[in-house]
Design an enzyme around this catalytic site. Structure first.
Site, PDB file in Angstrom:
ATOM      1  N   TYR A 104       0.833  -1.201   0.000  1.00 35.13           N
ATOM      2  CA  TYR A 104       0.000   0.000   0.000  1.00 35.13           C
ATOM      3  C   TYR A 104       0.866   1.248   0.000  1.00 35.13           C
ATOM      4  O   TYR A 104       2.089   1.179   0.136  1.00 35.13           O
ATOM      5  CB  TYR A 104      -0.954  -0.019   1.192  1.00 35.13           C
ATOM      6  CG  TYR A 104      -0.341   0.287   2.555  1.00 35.13           C
ATOM      7  CD1 TYR A 104       0.512  -0.609   3.183  1.00 35.13           C
ATOM      8  CD2 TYR A 104      -0.638   1.479   3.214  1.00 35.13           C
ATOM      9  CE1 TYR A 104       1.043  -0.326   4.433  1.00 35.13           C
ATOM     10  CE2 TYR A 104      -0.107   1.767   4.462  1.00 35.13           C
ATOM     11  CZ  TYR A 104       0.743   0.856   5.059  1.00 35.13           C
ATOM     12  OH  TYR A 104       1.275   1.143   6.298  1.00 35.13           O
ATOM     13  N   LEU A 138      11.174   1.755   6.755  1.00 31.76           N
ATOM     14  CA  LEU A 138      10.500   2.257   5.557  1.00 31.76           C
ATOM     15  C   LEU A 138      11.201   3.544   5.118  1.00 31.76           C
ATOM     16  O   LEU A 138      11.430   4.430   5.949  1.00 31.76           O
ATOM     17  CB  LEU A 138       9.026   2.554   5.867  1.00 31.76           C
ATOM     18  CG  LEU A 138       8.239   2.940   4.621  1.00 31.76           C
ATOM     19  CD1 LEU A 138       7.886   1.708   3.808  1.00 31.76           C
ATOM     20  CD2 LEU A 138       6.967   3.695   4.985  1.00 31.76           C
ATOM     21  N   GLU A 177      12.971   2.856  13.535  1.00 34.41           N
ATOM     22  CA  GLU A 177      11.923   3.837  13.197  1.00 34.41           C
ATOM     23  C   GLU A 177      10.810   3.709  14.222  1.00 34.41           C
ATOM     24  O   GLU A 177      10.974   3.026  15.239  1.00 34.41           O
ATOM     25  CB  GLU A 177      11.409   3.602  11.766  1.00 34.41           C
ATOM     26  CG  GLU A 177      10.815   2.227  11.554  1.00 34.41           C
ATOM     27  CD  GLU A 177      10.280   1.995  10.135  1.00 34.41           C
ATOM     28  OE1 GLU A 177      10.019   2.975   9.417  1.00 34.41           O
ATOM     29  OE2 GLU A 177      10.105   0.813   9.777  1.00 34.41           O
ATOM     30  N   LYS A 222       6.410  -1.528   1.834  1.00 32.20           N
ATOM     31  CA  LYS A 222       5.211  -1.031   2.527  1.00 32.20           C
ATOM     32  C   LYS A 222       4.114  -2.085   2.357  1.00 32.20           C
ATOM     33  O   LYS A 222       3.195  -1.950   1.537  1.00 32.20           O
ATOM     34  CB  LYS A 222       4.804   0.349   1.980  1.00 32.20           C
ATOM     35  CG  LYS A 222       4.030   1.171   3.005  1.00 32.20           C
ATOM     36  CD  LYS A 222       4.000   2.635   2.636  1.00 32.20           C
ATOM     37  CE  LYS A 222       3.015   3.436   3.466  1.00 32.20           C
ATOM     38  NZ  LYS A 222       3.209   3.443   4.909  1.00 32.20           N
TER      39      LYS A 222
HETATM   40  N1  PDD Z   1       2.878   5.367   7.844  1.00 29.67           N
HETATM   41  N2  PDD Z   1       7.666   4.031   8.877  1.00 29.67           N
HETATM   42  C1  PDD Z   1       6.523   3.328   8.944  1.00 29.67           C
HETATM   43  C2  PDD Z   1       6.553   1.947   9.512  1.00 29.67           C
HETATM   44  C3  PDD Z   1       5.323   3.905   8.496  1.00 29.67           C
HETATM   45  O1  PDD Z   1       4.166   3.184   8.548  1.00 29.67           O
HETATM   46  C4  PDD Z   1       5.327   5.234   7.994  1.00 29.67           C
HETATM   47  C5  PDD Z   1       4.087   5.915   7.498  1.00 29.67           C
HETATM   48  C6  PDD Z   1       6.550   5.927   7.942  1.00 29.67           C
HETATM   49  C7  PDD Z   1       6.645   7.328   7.386  1.00 29.67           C
HETATM   50  O2  PDD Z   1       6.637   7.320   5.971  1.00 29.67           O
HETATM   51  P1  PDD Z   1       6.045   8.550   5.152  1.00 29.67           P
HETATM   52  O3  PDD Z   1       6.790   9.762   5.567  1.00 29.67           O
HETATM   53  O4  PDD Z   1       6.326   8.191   3.736  1.00 29.67           O
HETATM   54  O5  PDD Z   1       4.574   8.637   5.466  1.00 29.67           O
HETATM   55  C8  PDD Z   1       7.693   5.286   8.389  1.00 29.67           C
HETATM   56  C9  PDD Z   1       1.673   5.799   7.187  1.00 29.67           C
HETATM   57  C10 PDD Z   1       1.271   7.176   7.500  1.00 29.67           C
HETATM   58  C11 PDD Z   1       0.584   4.745   7.371  1.00 29.67           C
HETATM   59  O6  PDD Z   1       0.927   3.590   7.197  1.00 29.67           O
HETATM   60  O7  PDD Z   1      -0.577   5.078   7.607  1.00 29.67           O
END
Ligand code: PDD
Length: 283
Positions: free
Chosen positions: A30, A200, A176, A144
């Site tokens: 996703y 990620l 993270e 992801k």
């Molecule tokens: N989550 N690390 C993880 C495990 C994440 O799920 C997310 C973001 C990030 C930050 O990535 P980005 O800056 O590209 O949003 C890092 C989203 C918001 C979610 O899964 O809903």
């Protein structure tokens, strides 16, 4: 309005098969991207990461970037709010239950939009709490994947402690958050864990480092030990939906002074300016 496999329909009318491999195996990927003033933010980068995730699970991209953009534009136009966030889900489709990939199956594609309200102002003034836990996820956290059970359990630990997220440590090093990237500030230097299969590659993470680079903010991309994290002067959490947030309590202890620090204030302002510039350029 949502998009599901070729149709724009009301979410109440959307149906997928119980044999969808997303449901049976969590076999899919996703993306989440923010939309500001009806414009997708960093679309190229999100679509590139989507491609990397699809490559990571050996699933052919069902759409070209132009097609994705067309679908997203329609979803944005048919949902309320100037600012929204979009979820794109792609699974390996519907097939008789068998772990191995089915042949010639059409992937399931689902897109939905939610109003993006932004983090409450008071949280940016007080900062938020976080807790820590062992990173017990798999070794392909760069994908992801929709199979988010470890992240769900880790995030619930934070919720149970009235914290916003759980910061993850693998073999003594910060990777993270369960749903965010984390930056550490020590001695006025912004520290970022290096991208690898253990985290990620956040789109917001990249924006923060680009802003640091462009505005002569000293930064280092290097492994961050638990000691560095626990003795940080500031901690920052980033994600597409939360942007940049200051973490002012970690495992119940104050981070630095216990108030959002100078680095947060500077990066938060730069991020808002950057967003405004980008939106002007694309309108
Ligand atoms: N989550 N690390 C993880 C495990 C994440 O799920 C997310 C973001 C990030 C930050 O990535 P980005 O800056 O590209 O949003 C890092 C989203 C918001 C979610 O899964 O809903």
């Amino acid at each position: 309005m949502i998009y599901l496999n070729g149709s724009f329909i009301r979410i109440e009318d959307a149906r997928i098969s119980v044999l969808d491999r997303g449901f049976i195996f969590g076999d899919g990927v996703y993306e989440v991207l923010p939309v500001y003033s009806h414009k997708p933010f960093r679309l190229t980068e999100h679509l590139r990461r989507l491609q990397d995730s699809l490559d990571g699970i050996r699933l052919k991209n069902p759409h070209s970037d132009v097609e994705w953009k067309g679908l997203l534009d329609q979803i944005i136009a048919s949902n309320e709010g100037n600012d929204q966030y979009l979820y794109l889900h792609i699974t390996r489709g519907v097939a008789p239950r068998d772990h191995s990939f089915p042949k010639d199956v059409i992937p399931t594609v689902f897109i939905m939009s939610t109003p993006l309200l932004g983090s409450p102002k008071e949280l940016l003034t007080t900062g938020v709490s976080a807790i820590t836990a062992n990173d017990n996820r798999w070794l392909r956290c760069d994908i992801k994947a929709i199979s988010l059970l470890p992240n769900v359990l880790l995030r619930q630990m934070a919720t149970d402690s009235n914290a916003v997220d759980t910061l993850l440590l693998r073999e003594g090093f910060l990777t993270e958050g369960s749903s965010s990237n984390i930056f550490v500030i020590k001695n006025e230097i912004l520290l970022a864990p290096p991208k690898s299969h253990l985290m990620l590659p956040g789109i917001t993470y990249d924006v923060v480092l680009e802003l640091a680079d462009a505005h002569d903010i000293p930064y280092e991309i290097r492994e961050i030990s638990e000691y560095d994290m626990r003795t940080a002067h500031e901690l920052l959490l980033t994600s597409s939906t939360k942007e940049i947030m200051p973490i002012t309590r970690l495992d119940g202890k104050l981070v630095g002074s216990g108030k959002p620090g100078k680095m947060f204030a500077q990066l938060h302002q730069l991020y808002q300016n950057y967003k405004a510039t980008i939106m002007r350029e694309t309108s």
